[in-house]
Structure formats: C-alpha cells, structure tokens
Design a protein around this motif. Structure first.
Motif, PDB file in Angstrom:
ATOM      1  N   LEU A   1       0.953  -1.741  -0.286  1.00 43.54           N
ATOM      2  CA  LEU A   1      -0.504  -0.027  -0.562  1.00 43.54           C
ATOM      3  C   LEU A   1       0.866   1.424  -0.020  1.00 43.54           C
ATOM      4  N   TYR A   2       2.242   1.069   0.755  1.00 40.37           N
ATOM      5  CA  TYR A   2       2.679   2.321   0.972  1.00 40.37           C
ATOM      6  C   TYR A   2       3.756   2.853  -0.121  1.00 40.37           C
ATOM      7  N   ILE A   3       4.273   2.053  -1.259  1.00 42.05           N
ATOM      8  CA  ILE A   3       4.446   2.108  -2.317  1.00 42.05           C
ATOM      9  C   ILE A   3       3.953   2.422  -3.240  1.00 42.05           C
ATOM     10  N   VAL A   4       2.426   1.731  -3.340  1.00 42.35           N
ATOM     11  CA  VAL A   4       1.660   2.502  -4.583  1.00 42.35           C
ATOM     12  C   VAL A   4       1.041   3.543  -4.340  1.00 42.35           C
ATOM     13  N   ILE A   5       0.625   4.221  -2.890  1.00 42.56           N
ATOM     14  CA  ILE A   5       0.410   5.182  -2.616  1.00 42.56           C
ATOM     15  C   ILE A   5       0.467   6.895  -2.233  1.00 42.56           C
ATOM     16  N   PHE A   6       2.298   6.277  -2.388  1.00 42.74           N
ATOM     17  CA  PHE A   6       3.106   6.577  -1.635  1.00 42.74           C
ATOM     18  C   PHE A   6       4.716   7.229  -2.540  1.00 42.74           C
ATOM     19  N   GLY A   7       5.073   5.545  -3.091  1.00 45.85           N
ATOM     20  CA  GLY A   7       6.216   5.653  -4.019  1.00 45.85           C
ATOM     21  C   GLY A   7       6.305   6.750  -4.523  1.00 45.85           C
ATOM     22  N   ARG A   8       5.527   7.716  -5.230  1.00 52.47           N
ATOM     23  CA  ARG A   8       6.379   8.345  -6.419  1.00 52.47           C
ATOM     24  C   ARG A   8       6.712  10.007  -5.313  1.00 52.47           C
ATOM     25  N   PHE A   9       6.114   9.852  -4.126  1.00 46.34           N
ATOM     26  CA  PHE A   9       6.462  11.080  -3.720  1.00 46.34           C
ATOM     27  C   PHE A   9       7.786  10.811  -2.493  1.00 46.34           C
ATOM     28  N   VAL A  10       8.012  10.058  -1.708  1.00 50.55           N
ATOM     29  CA  VAL A  10       8.440   9.306  -0.708  1.00 50.55           C
ATOM     30  C   VAL A  10       9.559   8.764  -0.993  1.00 50.55           C
ATOM     31  N   LYS A  11      10.640   9.313  -1.534  1.00 51.78           N
ATOM     32  CA  LYS A  11      11.823   8.164  -1.880  1.00 51.78           C
ATOM     33  C   LYS A  11      12.590   7.337  -1.557  1.00 51.78           C
ATOM     34  N   THR A  12      12.835   8.618   0.350  1.00 54.37           N
ATOM     35  CA  THR A  12      13.611   8.055   1.054  1.00 54.37           C
ATOM     36  C   THR A  12      13.244   6.982   2.129  1.00 54.37           C
ATOM     37  N   LYS A  13      13.889   6.274   3.004  1.00 52.64           N
ATOM     38  CA  LYS A  13      13.912   4.599   3.062  1.00 52.64           C
ATOM     39  C   LYS A  13      13.020   4.670   4.280  1.00 52.64           C
ATOM     40  N   LEU A  14      13.793   5.313   5.402  1.00 49.71           N
ATOM     41  CA  LEU A  14      13.150   5.529   6.560  1.00 49.71           C
ATOM     42  C   LEU A  14      12.125   5.914   7.297  1.00 49.71           C
ATOM     43  N   PRO A  15      10.902   6.438   6.331  1.00 47.40           N
ATOM     44  CA  PRO A  15       9.363   6.765   6.755  1.00 47.40           C
ATOM     45  C   PRO A  15       8.706   5.030   6.032  1.00 47.40           C
ATOM     46  N   TYR A  16       9.623   4.512   5.189  1.00 50.67           N
ATOM     47  CA  TYR A  16       8.797   2.905   5.189  1.00 50.67           C
ATOM     48  C   TYR A  16       9.197   1.856   6.323  1.00 50.67           C
ATOM     49  N   ILE A  17      10.050   2.112   6.205  1.00 51.33           N
ATOM     50  CA  ILE A  17      11.237   0.722   7.250  1.00 51.33           C
ATOM     51  C   ILE A  17       9.935   1.132   8.821  1.00 51.33           C
ATOM     52  N   LEU A  18      10.000   2.796   8.960  1.00 50.38           N
ATOM     53  CA  LEU A  18       8.968   2.885  10.841  1.00 50.38           C
ATOM     54  C   LEU A  18       7.852   2.373  10.288  1.00 50.38           C
ATOM     55  N   ALA A  19       7.091   2.238   8.977  1.00 52.41           N
ATOM     56  CA  ALA A  19       6.091   1.762   8.646  1.00 52.41           C
ATOM     57  C   ALA A  19       6.174   0.249   8.933  1.00 52.41           C
ATOM     58  N   LEU A  20       6.720  -0.134   8.798  1.00 53.66           N
ATOM     59  CA  LEU A  20       6.476  -1.725   8.614  1.00 53.66           C
ATOM     60  C   LEU A  20       7.469  -2.044   9.286  1.00 53.66           C
ATOM     61  N   ILE A  21       8.125  -1.105  10.661  1.00 49.53           N
ATOM     62  CA  ILE A  21       8.056  -2.073  12.300  1.00 49.53           C
ATOM     63  C   ILE A  21       6.935  -1.927  12.403  1.00 49.53           C
ATOM     64  N   ALA A  22       6.328  -0.598  12.642  1.00 51.73           N
ATOM     65  CA  ALA A  22       4.777  -0.808  13.689  1.00 51.73           C
ATOM     66  C   ALA A  22       3.798  -1.801  13.264  1.00 51.73           C
ATOM     67  N   SER A  23       3.734  -2.377  11.600  1.00 54.65           N
ATOM     68  CA  SER A  23       2.965  -3.338  11.387  1.00 54.65           C
ATOM     69  C   SER A  23       2.975  -4.262  12.207  1.00 54.65           C
ATOM     70  N   THR A  24       5.208  -5.056  11.908  1.00 55.48           N
ATOM     71  CA  THR A  24       5.551  -6.554  12.350  1.00 55.48           C
ATOM     72  C   THR A  24       5.100  -5.882  13.802  1.00 55.48           C
ATOM     73  N   VAL A  25       5.228  -5.049  14.791  1.00 58.26           N
ATOM     74  CA  VAL A  25       4.561  -5.559  15.788  1.00 58.26           C
ATOM     75  C   VAL A  25       3.446  -5.320  16.838  1.00 58.26           C
ATOM     76  N   ILE A  26       2.367  -4.762  15.691  1.00 56.65           N
ATOM     77  CA  ILE A  26       1.090  -4.820  16.537  1.00 56.65           C
ATOM     78  C   ILE A  26       1.198  -6.482  15.576  1.00 56.65           C
ATOM     79  N   ALA A  27       0.591  -6.329  14.044  1.00 53.39           N
ATOM     80  CA  ALA A  27       1.006  -8.132  13.619  1.00 53.39           C
ATOM     81  C   ALA A  27       1.989  -8.659  14.805  1.00 53.39           C
ATOM     82  N   ALA A  28       2.703  -8.796  15.431  1.00 50.31           N
ATOM     83  CA  ALA A  28       3.203  -9.975  16.863  1.00 50.31           C
ATOM     84  C   ALA A  28       2.082  -9.667  18.110  1.00 50.31           C
ATOM     85  N   LEU A  29       1.478  -8.574  17.803  1.00 53.01           N
ATOM     86  CA  LEU A  29       0.388  -8.787  19.126  1.00 53.01           C
ATOM     87  C   LEU A  29      -0.455  -9.471  18.272  1.00 53.01           C
TER      88      LEU A  29
END
Length: 433
Positions: free
Chosen positions: A353-381
């Motif tokens: 979702l984040y690549i499709v929606i924001f991929g053209r506008f947000v080129k840096t890696k950190l926002p995607y990494i943090l989003a994936l970390i958040a999803s991973t933590v919630i998924a584990a819970l």
C-alpha cells in the motif's frame, strides 16, 4: 495495434487469473457464505479487499518499483527482499499452499468416489508425481494447465449461474453482525495467499509483457494494469458467486468441512456428473499448481543460497514436508495457517500500500522502514491475541488501538510512524544544510 494490445491484455490477464486462482481457493468462499446469513455484499466486499484488490495492488507495487520483487524490496532495505521473499515462499510453498493442494485433491477429487481411501496413499502418489515433474520440467504441465483452467472456469460459471438463477434455499437470517461479517471476509481473504503471491508473480507478468514488445515503462504499466483489472473482474465474479452459493446452501451445521460443503453445493445444483467434473478438474488443477509452486520454491532458494542448496534437494525436501502436512486435512491446514498469515499479511500489505500510494512522492527509505516496524509489532501482538497468550487486562489495553479488535490494528500505527519518518528525514535534511 489496438487489436494486438487487446489480445495481449486478454492473454496476460487470464494467465494472471490462473496464477491467483488456485483450486484450493474454491473451498474458502462457500464456507464464508455459510456463516454470514444475509450479509452477502458486505462480506464479498471485505473478501474482495484482501483476496482481489490487494493482490492487484501488489502487482502495481512491483511495476512502480521495477521488474521484480527484488526491486520492490530494495526500495526499503537491501536485505528485505531476501528475508520477506523467503517467508513468502515458505508460506506459498511447503508450509500452507502446497499441502493444501494435496489435501484438496484427496477430499474433493478422491474421497467422494472412494470413501474408504487413505489420505496417506493419496499424498504419496500426489507428491511423487509432483516431484517427478518438478525435477524434470515438462511442457505437459503447461499443456494440461492450459486445458484445465478454462474447463474448470466453464464448470464454475455454470455452477454459479444456475445457483444464482435457482438458489438451493433463501438467504438465512442474520448469524453475524455486519461488522463481524466484514471482519470474517477480510481475514479469510488472507487464506487465498494471493497478496503474498502477487509480489512474486509480478515479475513473471512483467517479463511476459516485455516479451510481447511493451518495453517502455508507460506501455508496460498500461498493459499490466489492464491485465490485472481483467483478472480481478474474473476473481470477483467467481469468489462473489461462491460466497452467495454458500449463503444459500441450506446447511445449518456450520461445523461441516469446507470440502463437504462444496460437494453438497455442486451436487445440489449440477447433480452427480457435475460434481464428478469439478472433482476431476480440481484434482488435476491442484497437481499442476503444486508442480509450479514446487519448482518456484526450489528455484528461489537455490538462487538465494547461490547454489549451496541444490535445486533437487530443495524440491525433494519441499515435497516431503508438504506430504506430511497434507494428511492433516484442508480444515486443519487452514486453521494452522491462520497465525502465521495474520503475522505476515499486515507486513506485506503495508509494503504494498505505501509503495503504491506514496512511492512517487516519498523516495527516502526511513518512513517505509518505520511503517513496516510498526506493522510488524502490531501483527506480533495480534498473533499473541489469536494464540490466547495475552492477559485479559493487557488485551483490553491493546483494544484501545484503533481497529485492533478487528485485526486491523496495524493501519493507524503504521501511518503514524510513516509520517514520523517523513518528519525525521525532513529535519535531518534541514540540519545537514
């Protein structure tokens, strides 16, 4: 030129449909329909989100990043493609999808005609054939697959058409609330495994598109999007129709197995010969799917290890593990698959979702990494909640996370952390100036 493009879109679209439409997926929608009462449309919508729309977006996320899943993973982190790709291949390979093909073959293709047969012998025969064709690739598989998919589709269209025109019974009274029906449809869509498969299949579809002469990024994207839309439309009709057939099946016992439910529906609408046609085509379609998946698993891990793990060894191990798991039965495999899929799916969905929606506008890696970390933590819970290891007081606290009670708790935290990543990158850029 227009006719050629239409022909190519149709060819690629039906090929993509055949990749997504595993015969094992036939067992999921009717069982969902059995539980939802008259909440048919909201359930079809929910199932369509995870079973149809998100796989389509998975294709788009790869086309927006390059030509393969590696390109998608490398946009975030160079090791992500290897780690996430390995998890995906294990899920669509020996852990879930492969055993399910053999179990489906036994329960739908063999058991109705031979009630006293043993799943062990079916599994041995099934994976012996799978191993043989995977070790020595043959065009016979493609030939059989190209014949079986249209035939199975033809039978299903007749089944659904007749079932809608002349339902077995009326829709039952409400058995779940509309919110519960939506959650059921959304979560059951995980079991199709199609979002996971989409980021892998995308490379195959893109290669096929290029082979037909669409080399520019604009042309490639147009053909891939149009082909994906065609595949999605076919899936919507099949899945939606099967959910409706389950909802009008006149079965009161919700403990009925998924295989028995499909057989009951086909028998009631098409009679014993229609059921036999479905049984044979599903069994052979499952076999061709198993061969394709086994070959993909062997190729992926052999390439990942630079040949340290040989292709034949990987194929053999995959068949052995799948054979052992398959004898537990379709329902047990689906039940076993729920926790790992509940963990993996939010991570892959966030990436897509984040690549499709924001991929053209947000080129840096950190926002995607943090989003994936958040999803991973919630998924584990969420998995801990599913397994019942969270204390009631702790679970009550986590239920304050938006949508956590509906197993969508990753949505808001991933977006919040994505925004935090953008802010951090912006502050870092200003500081460096």
């Amino acid at each position: 030129m227009i006719l050629k493009r239409l022909r190519d879109i149709t060819t690629i679209g039906f090929a993509l449909f055949a990749m997504f439409f595993g015969a094992g997926n036939l067992l999921l929608p009717p069982f969902i329909g059995l539980q939802i009462g008259n909440h048919v449309w909201i359930t079809i919508l929910a199932f369509g989100l995870t079973g149809i729309l998100l796989p389509f977006l998975g294709i788009l996320s790869v086309t927006n990043s390059g030509d393969s899943f590696d390109d998608l993973g490398h946009r975030i982190n160079k090791n992500l493609a290897a780690i996430l790709g390995s998890v995906i291949m294990i899920c669509i390979g020996p852990l879930i999808a492969l055993p399910r093909t053999a179990a489906t073959t036994f329960e739908v293709g063999v058991l109705p005609s031979f009630p006293n047969s043993n799943p062990v012998w079916t599994s041995i025969l099934f994976f012996s054939i799978t191993w043989l064709f995977s070790i020595v690739p043959s065009k016979v598989v493609d030939l059989v697959g190209n014949i079986l998919t249209p035939f199975l589709l033809f039978v299903l269209i007749i089944l659904i058409g007749m079932g809608i025109a002349n339902p077995i019974a009326d829709l039952q009274l409400e058995m779940l609330s509309s919110q519960e029906a939506f959650t059921l449809g959304f979560i059951e869509g995980y079991q199709t495994l199609d979002v996971l498969a989409s980021v892998i299949f995308a490379g195959i579809i893109i290669s096929a598109t290029k082979a037909k002469g669409y080399d520019s990024i604009a042309e490639k994207n147009k053909v891939v999007i149009a082909s994906g839309a065609l595949a999605a439309a076919c899936l919507f009709f099949i899945y939606g129709g099967l959910i409706y057939l389950g909802a009008t099946s006149n079965i009161e016992n919700t403990d009925i197995s998924r295989s028995a439910l499909l057989i009951h529906i086909s028998n009631s609408i098409l009679g014993k010969y229609g059921t036999l046609a479905i049984a044979i085509s599903i069994a052979l379609a499952c076999l061709t799917t198993a061969i394709a998946l086994t070959t993909a698993v062997g190729t992926f891990f052999s390439k990942l290890t630079n040949g340290k793990l040989g292709y034949k060894l990987l194929v053999t191990a995959s068949c052995l593990v799948s054979g052992v798991l398959s004898v537990t039965g379709v329902d047990n495999i689906i039940q076993f698959a729920y926790p790992p899929l509940a963990f993996v799916y939010p991570i892959v969905i966030t990436l897509v979702l984040y690549i499709v929606i924001f991929g053209r506008f947000v080129k840096t890696k950190l926002p995607y990494i943090l989003a994936l970390i958040a999803s991973t933590v919630i998924a584990a819970l969420n998995v801990m909640k599913i397994l019942g290891v969270l204390h009631a007081d702790i679970l009550a606290w986590f239920n304050h996370i938006p949508f956590f009670a509906y197993e969508l708790g990753w949505v808001v935290p991933s977006f919040v952390f994505f925004v935090i990543g953008i802010i951090m990158e912006s502050l870092s850029f200003r500081h460096s100036r």
